[in-house]
Design a protein around this motif. Sequence first.
Motif, PDB file in Angstrom:
ATOM      1  N   ARG A   1      12.169 -38.169  -7.372  1.00 26.05           N
ATOM      2  CA  ARG A   1      12.670 -38.207  -8.752  1.00 26.05           C
ATOM      3  C   ARG A   1      13.986 -38.970  -8.872  1.00 26.05           C
ATOM      4  O   ARG A   1      14.390 -39.333  -9.984  1.00 26.05           O
ATOM      5  N   TYR A   2      14.646 -39.258  -7.767  1.00 25.99           N
ATOM      6  CA  TYR A   2      15.878 -40.034  -7.827  1.00 25.99           C
ATOM      7  C   TYR A   2      15.630 -41.537  -7.943  1.00 25.99           C
ATOM      8  O   TYR A   2      16.577 -42.312  -8.021  1.00 25.99           O
ATOM      9  N   TRP A   3      14.373 -41.918  -7.930  1.00 18.92           N
ATOM     10  CA  TRP A   3      14.034 -43.321  -8.197  1.00 18.92           C
ATOM     11  C   TRP A   3      14.097 -43.548  -9.711  1.00 18.92           C
ATOM     12  O   TRP A   3      13.340 -42.935 -10.467  1.00 18.92           O
ATOM     13  N   LEU A   4      14.995 -44.414 -10.164  1.00 19.47           N
ATOM     14  CA  LEU A   4      15.094 -44.753 -11.585  1.00 19.47           C
ATOM     15  C   LEU A   4      14.088 -45.870 -11.845  1.00 19.47           C
ATOM     16  O   LEU A   4      14.422 -47.054 -11.867  1.00 19.47           O
ATOM     17  N   ARG A   5      12.865 -45.459 -12.067  1.00 13.29           N
ATOM     18  CA  ARG A   5      11.735 -46.388 -11.997  1.00 13.29           C
ATOM     19  C   ARG A   5      11.499 -47.170 -13.269  1.00 13.29           C
ATOM     20  O   ARG A   5      10.648 -48.079 -13.286  1.00 13.29           O
ATOM     21  N   ASP A   6      12.170 -46.814 -14.366  1.00 18.11           N
ATOM     22  CA  ASP A   6      11.923 -47.479 -15.643  1.00 18.11           C
ATOM     23  C   ASP A   6      10.451 -47.272 -16.007  1.00 18.11           C
ATOM     24  O   ASP A   6       9.990 -46.135 -16.078  1.00 18.11           O
ATOM     25  N   ASN A   7       9.672 -48.341 -16.175  1.00 20.60           N
ATOM     26  CA  ASN A   7       8.254 -48.181 -16.528  1.00 20.60           C
ATOM     27  C   ASN A   7       7.318 -48.528 -15.367  1.00 20.60           C
ATOM     28  O   ASN A   7       6.118 -48.721 -15.559  1.00 20.60           O
ATOM     29  N   ALA A   8       7.872 -48.619 -14.164  1.00 22.68           N
ATOM     30  CA  ALA A   8       7.026 -48.854 -12.976  1.00 22.68           C
ATOM     31  C   ALA A   8       6.405 -47.526 -12.537  1.00 22.68           C
ATOM     32  O   ALA A   8       6.886 -46.448 -12.887  1.00 22.68           O
ATOM     33  N   GLU A   9       5.341 -47.612 -11.764  1.00 26.57           N
ATOM     34  CA  GLU A   9       4.628 -46.415 -11.301  1.00 26.57           C
ATOM     35  C   GLU A   9       4.344 -46.521  -9.807  1.00 26.57           C
ATOM     36  O   GLU A   9       4.145 -47.618  -9.268  1.00 26.57           O
ATOM     37  N   LEU A  10       4.321 -45.352  -9.152  1.00 25.69           N
ATOM     38  CA  LEU A  10       3.990 -45.287  -7.733  1.00 25.69           C
ATOM     39  C   LEU A  10       3.267 -43.964  -7.484  1.00 25.69           C
ATOM     40  O   LEU A  10       3.823 -42.896  -7.740  1.00 25.69           O
ATOM     41  N   THR A  11       2.010 -44.062  -7.033  1.00 24.48           N
ATOM     42  CA  THR A  11       1.238 -42.843  -6.788  1.00 24.48           C
ATOM     43  C   THR A  11       1.707 -42.201  -5.487  1.00 24.48           C
ATOM     44  O   THR A  11       2.320 -42.863  -4.640  1.00 24.48           O
TER      45      THR A  11
ATOM     46  N   LEU B   1       5.972 -55.305 -15.524  1.00 27.18           N
ATOM     47  CA  LEU B   1       6.744 -56.541 -15.610  1.00 27.18           C
ATOM     48  C   LEU B   1       6.135 -57.652 -14.755  1.00 27.18           C
ATOM     49  O   LEU B   1       6.505 -58.822 -14.917  1.00 27.18           O
ATOM     50  N   GLY B   2       5.264 -57.289 -13.827  1.00 28.85           N
ATOM     51  CA  GLY B   2       4.453 -58.313 -13.182  1.00 28.85           C
ATOM     52  C   GLY B   2       4.896 -58.801 -11.832  1.00 28.85           C
ATOM     53  O   GLY B   2       4.077 -59.003 -10.950  1.00 28.85           O
ATOM     54  N   ASN B   3       6.197 -59.038 -11.625  1.00 25.33           N
ATOM     55  CA  ASN B   3       6.611 -59.545 -10.316  1.00 25.33           C
ATOM     56  C   ASN B   3       8.043 -59.098 -10.002  1.00 25.33           C
ATOM     57  O   ASN B   3       8.809 -58.730 -10.899  1.00 25.33           O
ATOM     58  N   PRO B   4       8.420 -59.153  -8.721  1.00 28.28           N
ATOM     59  CA  PRO B   4       9.740 -58.656  -8.311  1.00 28.28           C
ATOM     60  C   PRO B   4      10.907 -59.377  -8.966  1.00 28.28           C
ATOM     61  O   PRO B   4      11.952 -58.758  -9.213  1.00 28.28           O
ATOM     62  N   ALA B   5      10.767 -60.674  -9.238  1.00 26.69           N
ATOM     63  CA  ALA B   5      11.884 -61.421  -9.828  1.00 26.69           C
ATOM     64  C   ALA B   5      12.217 -60.907 -11.229  1.00 26.69           C
ATOM     65  O   ALA B   5      13.384 -60.701 -11.580  1.00 26.69           O
ATOM     66  N   ILE B   6      11.167 -60.696 -12.027  1.00 24.84           N
ATOM     67  CA  ILE B   6      11.398 -60.180 -13.384  1.00 24.84           C
ATOM     68  C   ILE B   6      11.942 -58.758 -13.320  1.00 24.84           C
ATOM     69  O   ILE B   6      12.826 -58.370 -14.085  1.00 24.84           O
ATOM     70  N   ARG B   7      11.408 -57.965 -12.391  1.00 23.15           N
ATOM     71  CA  ARG B   7      11.909 -56.603 -12.232  1.00 23.15           C
ATOM     72  C   ARG B   7      13.397 -56.617 -11.871  1.00 23.15           C
ATOM     73  O   ARG B   7      14.184 -55.819 -12.387  1.00 23.15           O
ATOM     74  N   GLY B   8      13.779 -57.531 -10.968  1.00 22.17           N
ATOM     75  CA  GLY B   8      15.185 -57.619 -10.588  1.00 22.17           C
ATOM     76  C   GLY B   8      16.077 -57.938 -11.768  1.00 22.17           C
ATOM     77  O   GLY B   8      17.153 -57.354 -11.925  1.00 22.17           O
ATOM     78  N   ARG B   9      15.618 -58.857 -12.622  1.00 24.40           N
ATOM     79  CA  ARG B   9      16.423 -59.208 -13.793  1.00 24.40           C
ATOM     80  C   ARG B   9      16.530 -58.023 -14.748  1.00 24.40           C
ATOM     81  O   ARG B   9      17.580 -57.788 -15.349  1.00 24.40           O
TER      82      ARG B   9
END
Length: 599
Positions: A240-250, A259-267
Amino acid sequence: MDGNVWQGIAPLIFRDSREAYRSDLERIFSADVFKETPSLQDSRRLLTTYDRLRYISENLETLGPLVSHRDQLFTVLEWSAMSDPSLFYAMFLHHSMTIGSVVEFGRGRTDLSEELDRLASAETVGALLMTELGHGNSNSTVRTEAVYDSTSGEFVLNTPEPAAVKFPPSVGADGVPRLGVVLAQLKVDGVGHGEFCFLVPLRDASGPCDGVRIGALEPTAMMPLDCAVVSFDHVRIPFRYWLRDNAELTPEGAFSDPLGNPAIRGRRTLSLIRFAWEAAVVGLAATARASAAVAVRHAHRRRTNGRFAADLPVIRYRNQQRTLFGALAGAYVASAVANSVATSEAPPLTAGGVRTTFLMKVATDRIAEQVTTRCRMASGALGFFSKNRFLDYQGFAHSLNAAAADNQILLLDAAYAMAAGLDYTPPTEEAPAPSGRDLLEPETWTALARARESALHQELLDGLKKAKENGLSEFDAWNGQFDVAERFAAAHAGRLVLDTLRTALDKVSEPDSATALRTLCALYALEEIASHDGWYLAGELLSKEEVRRIPTLLDELCERLEPNALELAEALRVPYDVIGAPIAGDDYVADIARPVTTD
């Protein structure tokens, strides 16, 4: 000018909602914890900052996170900057960056309420850990890793190399529980998915948490903070300490990100730094106001016996007027910029909007540096004593050259984006011919600023085109254009400041106030033109006669301002008791001499 000066000028400086918090803040900042600031050599100095942060949090009336109440947040940050620039840093890192990150990237979640409660009460103090020691001011290449462990459902945070230690978060003070927002590369099954923020307990009252290594750095006199280097040795943190925004991880490790790719996520992750830019503009404008008000008040009371006149206040001398009225103008301009940036509602996240925000941080920093330097210099030997605050405020402005992204990097980033046409169209209007125009008219200021911006934009494009035709790599092409790129971005920022001034002036309806403010703005604008008069002259945008006339025009503006200068300084409404500068007192001689005099 009459007693309506404050009402007339207020729209340029504050919104009514911010002034409404004044009585509450006067009560809070008059508490004993703010009375004396220990010296840098005193072990209590760093802890005092957090005692003050905790006192504000306990006594401020607010509903929910302060970061969600922008007007109140910005007002508290203003007063914190004027009271103690170190407190400002602690406040904006705690509220804007730590709590702001949880609110921004944990929106709609309820599983972080316990952490938010501890942060809201300042039982735990927040910190931001983004920049790494071996990678300059670049947050886009962080090496710190957060590896997902599907067996335990936890993340393992690790510093893979010495260059990846976090530098220089202010988490070095013993006895202060800290919760950090740490920027790290998310990895799942060996695959990188971009940069995310993670909440990480750094230390409790007894010392650093398991696996967290904190090395305190020597405090600097320019900005006394408990800076440190921090590394992580396979620190396990809950999911729960992951501030995931709208990303998901099962639980099994299946990752998805809209967001599609790591570069956009980084921005997207790095977009939280906009909170720091807004806070910086607010704090810089506040210390510019405090500096100008104290110095102008002092100059009306400080008397001197000169060669040509006896026993006059120094403000009567034109050299003092040029210095201090220019500082007063800068304080008003910085305040107008802050008013345009620190709005009640958060601005939309457009490329142009974000760029404007960080360029206003750069512009306000430059103005604040000039204002504090001028005020210190104009106050003579008294200006060099920390008690009179100019050195504190000057150090604050210097520190923000590099904080919240280095100013030069921000200018070059803006130039790169605008050269690519990203949400940018260069001005097309031509400056009016020198004959028949008035350098004191707002239309002339902005026309000259637009012409400079447009010309430098074209010079940059031409240089890049020529470099490409000569077969240079993109790095070599830009490396040869960094000077013009920086000047172009600075010109764009300067033009935006002038546009902001014209908009602000339109809001001032009281005639005397409008006249005085227009004179102040003309002084600021004319000094800006004078700083580039050689460039304008070479480009035939100023005539030789206009360049020669600028010093006379500056003197004329000072002459107009002199009768109302003290009233304009008082209209800045700075809390002198909070600032605590002896030279702002009614009898500064008696106040400073008291330890060695008797009744």
